[in-house]
Structures are given as structure tokens and as C-alpha cells.
Design a protein around this motif. Sequence first.
Motif, PDB file in Angstrom:
ATOM      1  N   GLY A   1       7.034  21.409   6.248  1.00  0.00           N
ATOM      2  CA  GLY A   1       6.598  20.053   5.940  1.00  0.00           C
ATOM      3  C   GLY A   1       6.835  19.710   4.473  1.00  0.00           C
ATOM      4  O   GLY A   1       6.527  20.499   3.587  1.00  0.00           O
ATOM      5  N   PHE A   2       7.393  18.519   4.256  1.00  0.00           N
ATOM      6  CA  PHE A   2       7.636  18.043   2.898  1.00  0.00           C
ATOM      7  C   PHE A   2       6.865  16.736   2.704  1.00  0.00           C
ATOM      8  O   PHE A   2       7.039  15.799   3.482  1.00  0.00           O
ATOM      9  N   PRO A   3       6.026  16.692   1.691  1.00  0.00           N
ATOM     10  CA  PRO A   3       5.244  15.471   1.476  1.00  0.00           C
ATOM     11  C   PRO A   3       6.133  14.318   1.006  1.00  0.00           C
ATOM     12  O   PRO A   3       7.147  14.542   0.354  1.00  0.00           O
ATOM     13  N   TYR A   4       5.759  13.121   1.388  1.00  0.00           N
ATOM     14  CA  TYR A   4       6.480  11.946   0.911  1.00  0.00           C
ATOM     15  C   TYR A   4       5.489  10.813   0.697  1.00  0.00           C
ATOM     16  O   TYR A   4       4.369  10.836   1.209  1.00  0.00           O
ATOM     17  N   LYS A   5       5.927   9.873  -0.088  1.00  0.00           N
ATOM     18  CA  LYS A   5       5.157   8.651  -0.295  1.00  0.00           C
ATOM     19  C   LYS A   5       6.064   7.478   0.018  1.00  0.00           C
ATOM     20  O   LYS A   5       7.259   7.521  -0.275  1.00  0.00           O
ATOM     21  N   SER A   6       5.513   6.464   0.610  1.00  0.00           N
ATOM     22  CA  SER A   6       6.300   5.254   0.833  1.00  0.00           C
ATOM     23  C   SER A   6       5.417   4.041   0.573  1.00  0.00           C
ATOM     24  O   SER A   6       4.193   4.140   0.592  1.00  0.00           O
TER      25      SER A   6
ATOM     26  N   MET B   1       0.836  -1.169   0.000  1.00  0.00           N
ATOM     27  CA  MET B   1       0.000   0.000   0.000  1.00  0.00           C
ATOM     28  C   MET B   1       0.890   1.244   0.000  1.00  0.00           C
ATOM     29  O   MET B   1       1.888   1.291   0.694  1.00  0.00           O
ATOM     30  N   ILE B   2       0.503   2.226  -0.811  1.00  0.00           N
ATOM     31  CA  ILE B   2       1.228   3.487  -0.852  1.00  0.00           C
ATOM     32  C   ILE B   2       0.731   4.363   0.303  1.00  0.00           C
ATOM     33  O   ILE B   2      -0.470   4.577   0.447  1.00  0.00           O
ATOM     34  N   VAL B   3       1.647   4.838   1.103  1.00  0.00           N
ATOM     35  CA  VAL B   3       1.319   5.685   2.243  1.00  0.00           C
ATOM     36  C   VAL B   3       1.879   7.080   1.991  1.00  0.00           C
ATOM     37  O   VAL B   3       3.029   7.209   1.571  1.00  0.00           O
ATOM     38  N   GLN B   4       1.045   8.084   2.216  1.00  0.00           N
ATOM     39  CA  GLN B   4       1.508   9.465   2.047  1.00  0.00           C
ATOM     40  C   GLN B   4       1.613  10.116   3.418  1.00  0.00           C
ATOM     41  O   GLN B   4       0.810   9.839   4.300  1.00  0.00           O
ATOM     42  N   GLY B   5       2.598  10.950   3.582  1.00  0.00           N
ATOM     43  CA  GLY B   5       2.780  11.636   4.851  1.00  0.00           C
ATOM     44  C   GLY B   5       3.562  12.913   4.667  1.00  0.00           C
ATOM     45  O   GLY B   5       3.848  13.328   3.539  1.00  0.00           O
ATOM     46  N   THR B   6       3.890  13.529   5.780  1.00  0.00           N
ATOM     47  CA  THR B   6       4.656  14.770   5.762  1.00  0.00           C
ATOM     48  C   THR B   6       5.855  14.621   6.681  1.00  0.00           C
ATOM     49  O   THR B   6       5.711  14.210   7.827  1.00  0.00           O
ATOM     50  N   ARG B   7       7.038  14.923   6.147  1.00  0.00           N
ATOM     51  CA  ARG B   7       8.245  14.957   6.972  1.00  0.00           C
ATOM     52  C   ARG B   7       8.498  16.403   7.365  1.00  0.00           C
ATOM     53  O   ARG B   7       8.613  17.263   6.504  1.00  0.00           O
ATOM     54  N   TRP B   8       8.595  16.646   8.647  1.00  0.00           N
ATOM     55  CA  TRP B   8       8.820  18.007   9.135  1.00  0.00           C
ATOM     56  C   TRP B   8      10.298  18.231   9.368  1.00  0.00           C
ATOM     57  O   TRP B   8      10.963  17.393   9.966  1.00  0.00           O
ATOM     58  N   ARG B   9      10.784  19.341   8.862  1.00  0.00           N
ATOM     59  CA  ARG B   9      12.198  19.694   9.039  1.00  0.00           C
ATOM     60  C   ARG B   9      12.296  21.096   9.628  1.00  0.00           C
ATOM     61  O   ARG B   9      11.580  21.992   9.200  1.00  0.00           O
ATOM     62  N   LYS B  10      13.203  21.221  10.564  1.00  0.00           N
ATOM     63  CA  LYS B  10      13.398  22.527  11.197  1.00  0.00           C
ATOM     64  C   LYS B  10      14.097  23.470  10.223  1.00  0.00           C
ATOM     65  O   LYS B  10      15.069  23.096   9.571  1.00  0.00           O
ATOM     66  N   VAL B  11      13.601  24.697  10.145  1.00  0.00           N
ATOM     67  CA  VAL B  11      14.211  25.725   9.298  1.00  0.00           C
ATOM     68  C   VAL B  11      15.373  26.318  10.087  1.00  0.00           C
ATOM     69  O   VAL B  11      15.178  26.936  11.128  1.00  0.00           O
ATOM     70  N   LYS B  12      16.585  26.111   9.572  1.00  0.00           N
ATOM     71  CA  LYS B  12      17.769  26.592  10.307  1.00  0.00           C
ATOM     72  C   LYS B  12      18.133  28.015   9.943  1.00  0.00           C
ATOM     73  O   LYS B  12      18.948  28.638  10.596  1.00  0.00           O
ATOM     74  N   ASP B  13      17.528  28.519   8.893  1.00  0.00           N
ATOM     75  CA  ASP B  13      17.771  29.889   8.433  1.00  0.00           C
ATOM     76  C   ASP B  13      16.844  30.827   9.224  1.00  0.00           C
ATOM     77  O   ASP B  13      15.636  30.586   9.310  1.00  0.00           O
ATOM     78  N   ASP B  14      17.388  31.891   9.814  1.00  0.00           N
ATOM     79  CA  ASP B  14      16.583  32.816  10.630  1.00  0.00           C
ATOM     80  C   ASP B  14      15.851  33.874   9.802  1.00  0.00           C
ATOM     81  O   ASP B  14      14.971  34.554  10.322  1.00  0.00           O
TER      82      ASP B  14
END
Length: 120
Positions: A106-111, A1-14
Motif C-alpha cells: 500500500g502506498f499512501p496518496y492525497k488527492s 477537500m483533501i482526501v487521503q487513501g492507499t493505493r494497493w499495488r501487486k508485488v511482482k518480485d517473488d
Amino acid sequence: MIVQGTRWRKVKDDRPQSLAEGKLMQLTMAGRTLCVVRMNGVLRVLADACPHQGRSISGGWCDEGHVVCPFHRFHFDPVTGKARHGVCSNIEVFPLEERADGLYMGFPYKSLRMFGVRIW
Ligand code: FES
């Protein structure tokens, strides 16, 4: 099954946090070139590639609640990514959250998962 989600990454740029109202800036994160805009006090993130010809929109401006591409002046809603009047494809937008320790994008991903195991 294809699963979609969001990977959250901290913005290091101020810089996004001090971005003035109605201004745009370019930001690179997770291998993506992005356009950050502050509109109505809220930071929004769009792909920095216009769906018309792939050019950078971060050199554009804001007009009536839209981000305007500086090349052919197509307008995009920074919340939904919809192109105004449907003149071209919509632009990709990314969620942004302000958390206690900073901004997260947030960056969308599929797995692919099979039998509860993540394949990719
Ligand atoms: S490249 Fe953006 S409107 Fe043409």
C-alpha cells in the motif's frame, strides 16, 4: 477537500515471499526504494532511506524487534516506523497484505476533491 487513501499495488518480485526470518532486502516499487524485512514471521516494509542521513537501511540487520541502520546503528520499529529512544525522526512504513494471488503493498496518496470531483 483533501482526501487521503492507499493505493494497493501487486508485488511482482517473488523474493520477499522467500525472505528468511530476520533478513532484509531492497525492493523498488512505484518509484520508491523500499526495505523489506521478515520479523516474527511477518513481512514489513520501510522506506529504504534512513531519516538520519538518508542512507540505505536494507544493508542493516534486526535487533530486539527493530531494524538497525548499518551506518550509525539507529534502531527503527518496522511496524510503526518509530525511532528507538527518539534519537531521530521516524522512518516511513508501508502496509503489506498477503492475498490469495500474492503480495500487495500500500502506498499512501492525497488527492483534492471538490463537489465530488477529483481535481488531482
Ligand atoms: S544514516 Fe542511518 S543512522 Fe545515520
